[in-house]
Design a protein around this motif. Structure first.
Motif, mmCIF file in Angstrom:
data_model
loop_
_atom_site.group_PDB
_atom_site.id
_atom_site.type_symbol
_atom_site.label_atom_id
_atom_site.label_comp_id
_atom_site.label_asym_id
_atom_site.label_seq_id
_atom_site.Cartn_x
_atom_site.Cartn_y
_atom_site.Cartn_z
ATOM 1 N N ASP A 1 24.342 32.884 38.237
ATOM 2 C CA ASP A 1 24.242 31.653 37.449
ATOM 3 C C ASP A 1 24.663 31.999 36.029
ATOM 4 O O ASP A 1 24.006 32.795 35.357
ATOM 5 N N ALA A 2 25.759 31.424 35.581
ATOM 6 C CA ALA A 2 26.267 31.734 34.242
ATOM 7 C C ALA A 2 25.461 31.043 33.150
ATOM 8 O O ALA A 2 25.382 31.539 32.034
ATOM 9 N N LEU B 1 26.806 29.614 41.446
ATOM 10 C CA LEU B 1 28.172 29.115 41.672
ATOM 11 C C LEU B 1 29.232 29.890 40.905
ATOM 12 O O LEU B 1 30.416 29.797 41.219
ATOM 13 N N SER B 2 28.844 30.651 39.901
ATOM 14 C CA SER B 2 29.806 31.487 39.183
ATOM 15 C C SER B 2 29.977 32.781 39.966
ATOM 16 O O SER B 2 29.052 33.238 40.644
ATOM 17 N N HIS C 1 31.243 28.611 36.400
ATOM 18 C CA HIS C 1 30.978 27.208 36.734
ATOM 19 C C HIS C 1 29.878 26.661 35.847
ATOM 20 O O HIS C 1 28.769 27.188 35.820
ATOM 21 N N GLY C 2 30.197 25.613 35.109
ATOM 22 C CA GLY C 2 29.217 24.911 34.283
ATOM 23 C C GLY C 2 29.008 23.516 34.828
ATOM 24 O O GLY C 2 29.592 23.129 35.843
ATOM 25 N N ARG C 3 28.182 22.746 34.144
ATOM 26 C CA ARG C 3 27.922 21.383 34.596
ATOM 27 C C ARG C 3 29.167 20.495 34.536
ATOM 28 O O ARG C 3 29.386 19.680 35.420
ATOM 29 N N ASN C 4 29.980 20.660 33.497
ATOM 30 C CA ASN C 4 31.099 19.750 33.278
ATOM 31 C C ASN C 4 32.469 20.377 33.463
ATOM 32 O O ASN C 4 33.466 19.664 33.435
ATOM 33 N N GLU C 5 32.526 21.681 33.593
ATOM 34 C CA GLU C 5 33.831 22.320 33.719
ATOM 35 C C GLU C 5 33.706 23.673 34.404
ATOM 36 O O GLU C 5 32.627 24.248 34.484
ATOM 37 N N THR C 6 34.850 24.141 34.859
ATOM 38 C CA THR C 6 34.944 25.459 35.468
ATOM 39 C C THR C 6 36.098 26.184 34.803
ATOM 40 O O THR C 6 37.166 25.622 34.605
ATOM 41 N N ARG C 7 35.879 27.439 34.478
ATOM 42 C CA ARG C 7 36.931 28.257 33.858
ATOM 43 C C ARG C 7 37.127 29.505 34.700
ATOM 44 O O ARG C 7 36.168 30.079 35.202
ATOM 45 N N THR C 8 38.378 29.931 34.812
ATOM 46 C CA THR C 8 38.700 31.117 35.589
ATOM 47 C C THR C 8 39.468 32.089 34.706
ATOM 48 O O THR C 8 40.364 31.690 33.961
ATOM 49 N N TYR C 9 39.098 33.361 34.789
ATOM 50 C CA TYR C 9 39.715 34.405 33.974
ATOM 51 C C TYR C 9 40.155 35.549 34.882
ATOM 52 O O TYR C 9 39.501 35.845 35.875
#
Length: 130
Positions: A67-68, A76-77, A96-104
């Motif tokens: 959990d991030a 989900l992260s 994974h956040g509530r409003n967005e997802t970022r991938t690195y």
């Protein structure tokens, strides 16, 4: 979510293709048993070439889920570490956040990265190294 999985899979494919392009093109692929050398020394060279080629394939991998953020649940992260026997590869992280997802994606060489790794990325890389 499926778009993210598709992008991640495409990224892993690009990294795999890059690693495969570094493997020397030697005999052995696509040959039948009858086409292999019959003498022991030549067979030893074939096995050595195959073993050398395997050094550059992604055989070390690990996934760490977490959990991030404190306000989300379900782990989900995730971070995926893919590396060959020399410790070269990639660490892919999806936050994974509530409003967005970022991938690195961060490149890895010799089991370390020039870019700063998060604790989760360090953990995934350490687990892949085992």
């Amino acid at each position: 979510m499926s778009i993210l999985a598709l992008v991640t899979a495409a990224g892993a494919l690009v990294v795999s293709a890059t690693a495969a392009s570094r493997v020397p093109k030697r005999g052995g692929s696509g040959r039948t048993v009858d086409q292999l050398p019959r003498d022991t020394a030549a067979l030893r060279r074939e096995v050595a070439a195959w073993a050398d080629a395997q050094t550059h394939t992604f055989r070390h991998l690990a996934v760490v889920r977490y959990d991030a953020f404190g306000d989300t649940g379900g782990a989900l992260s995730w971070t995926l570490a893919l590396a060959d026997d020399t410790g070269s590869g990639v660490v892919i992280t999806s936050i994974h956040g509530r409003n967005e997802t970022r991938t690195y994606a961060k490149s890895v060489s010799g089991w370390s990265s020039e870019q700063t790794l998060t604790p989760e990325e360090e953990r995934a890389l350490a687990e892949a190294r085992r």
